[in-house]
Design an enzyme around this catalytic site. Structure first.
Site, mmCIF file in Angstrom:
data_model
loop_
_atom_site.group_PDB
_atom_site.id
_atom_site.type_symbol
_atom_site.label_atom_id
_atom_site.label_comp_id
_atom_site.label_asym_id
_atom_site.label_seq_id
_atom_site.Cartn_x
_atom_site.Cartn_y
_atom_site.Cartn_z
ATOM 1 N N ARG A 236 0.849 -1.183 0.000
ATOM 2 C CA ARG A 236 0.000 0.000 0.000
ATOM 3 C C ARG A 236 0.887 1.235 0.000
ATOM 4 N NH1 ARG A 236 -3.066 -3.407 -0.986
ATOM 5 N NH2 ARG A 236 -5.196 -3.773 -0.211
ATOM 6 N N GLU A 265 -6.068 5.970 -5.848
ATOM 7 C CA GLU A 265 -6.328 4.989 -6.905
ATOM 8 C C GLU A 265 -7.797 5.037 -7.304
ATOM 9 O OE1 GLU A 265 -4.981 1.071 -5.892
ATOM 10 O OE2 GLU A 265 -2.962 1.740 -5.366
ATOM 11 N N HIS A 285 -1.660 -1.405 -9.921
ATOM 12 C CA HIS A 285 -2.206 -2.242 -8.844
ATOM 13 C C HIS A 285 -2.724 -3.572 -9.396
ATOM 14 C CE1 HIS A 285 -4.070 -2.053 -4.556
ATOM 15 N NE2 HIS A 285 -3.515 -3.234 -4.822
#
Length: 326
Positions: A236, A265, A285
């Protein structure tokens, strides 16, 4: 039940074997990404069971209070994007299998792919070739280098096995109990956090994002890294202080970064500093985004839907709601 699945961007879930578990339910799959509360409230107005793909959509109080038919939120892994207290107040069960028995091998594999790509400058070499040039620089081998694992959970443990196969040295910094597990596995642990960042040729972050770990990687930590070092983050982004990584890369310590996660995001700003640095590799991601991983995840998620429909909710993260659930 009326089941809604959000953010299935490539319409993948309907193609999974485990999707058959929802046979008999009315299922609607949304392949776009919507953040506006009004739009979400409209599309989820009749939803009884909401299926989430990780943290792609935030499920906050203003939305929850406009979904009177919602009974269950089913997902996998951590849930900082859900207002669980509001769910409890409204009688909504939140089920989330924390998959304590298996790591995300997909994330571990991506971590290793990013390490190899960064150390051998693969994106830059490909860009040079496509531009009509030949080699653009000299990469570095992994053998004999020190891989620093910050955190030692299931994914870090898998990454450590890859490092040993490449004849790397592995150095761990983590909580006391995690360092003890690393030593039991035959790995070295750093004598201090400062020494960890100073010694590692590659630092890979492997921690959950909770209050205690938010901003745990400081500007001072990054400044201790070697100018030749690589920082990898497939966990993260907020594990680092806001803006710290960009500032550190601009200052030359560490010399490289490879990241799969961002402070906001989805990241759709092509002017973002990380996307415009030659010494940074960025992916959107995708750590957990493989068909194999999806089968594992959604088998768990759909089991939770089936169990709830049968009157026996499982993996409930707000058990106090059970006495007054919708």
């Amino acid at each position: 039940m009326k089941v809604s699945i959000l953010d299935d961007w490539f319409d993948t879930i309907r193609t999974l074997d485990c999707f058959r578990m929802l046979a008999g339910h009315e299922v609607e799959v949304w392949t776009d990404h919507v953040e506006e509360v009004d739009a979400l409230a409209a599309r989820l107005a009749d939803t009884e069971a909401l299926v989430l793909i990780r943290e792609r959509t935030k499920i906050r109080t203003p939305l929850l209070e406009r979904l009177p038919k919602l009974k269950l939120i089913s997902q996998r892994s951590v849930y900082p994007h859900i207002d669980v207290d509001t769910c409890t107040r409204l009688g909504i069960v939140v089920s989330s299998n924390m998959h304590m028995d298996t790591p995300s091998y997909a994330t571990a594999e991506l971590t290793w792919a990013l390490i190899l790509a960064a150390m051998r400058q693969l994106p830059q070499q490909m860009a040079s070739l496509r531009a009509g040039n030949w080699q653009m620089g000299v990469g570095r081998s992994l053998r004999g280098q020190t891989l620093g694992l910050y955190g030692y959970g299931r994914i870090a443990r898998a990454v450590a096995t890859y490092a040993r196969a490449f004849d790397m040295n592995v150095l761990v910094w983590a909580r006391d109990e995690s360092r003890a597990r690393a030593r039991a596995d035959g790995l070295a642990t750093a004598e201090s956090k400062q020494a960890f960042f100073e010694r590692a040729d590659i630092v890979s972050l492997h921690m959950r994002l909770v209050d205690a770990t938010r901003g745990i990687v400081t500007r001072d930590d990054l400044a201790r890294m070697k100018p030749s070092a690589l920082l990898v983050n497939t966990s993260r982004a907020p594990l680092s202080e806001p803006g710290a990584l960009v500032a550190a890369l601009q200052a030359g310590r560490p010399g490289m970064a490879a990241v799969d996660v961002y402070e906001e995001e989805p990241l759709r700003d092509p002017s973002h500093p990380l996307l415009n640095m030659d010494n940074v590799i960025c992916t959107p991601h995708i750590g957990y985004v493989t068909r194999d991983e999806y089968e594992l995840q959604f088998t768990d998620i759909f089991e939770q839907v089936v169990a709830f429909d049968a009157g026996h909710p499982i993996n409930v993260v707000n058990p106090e709601v059970l006495a007054s659930r919708r």
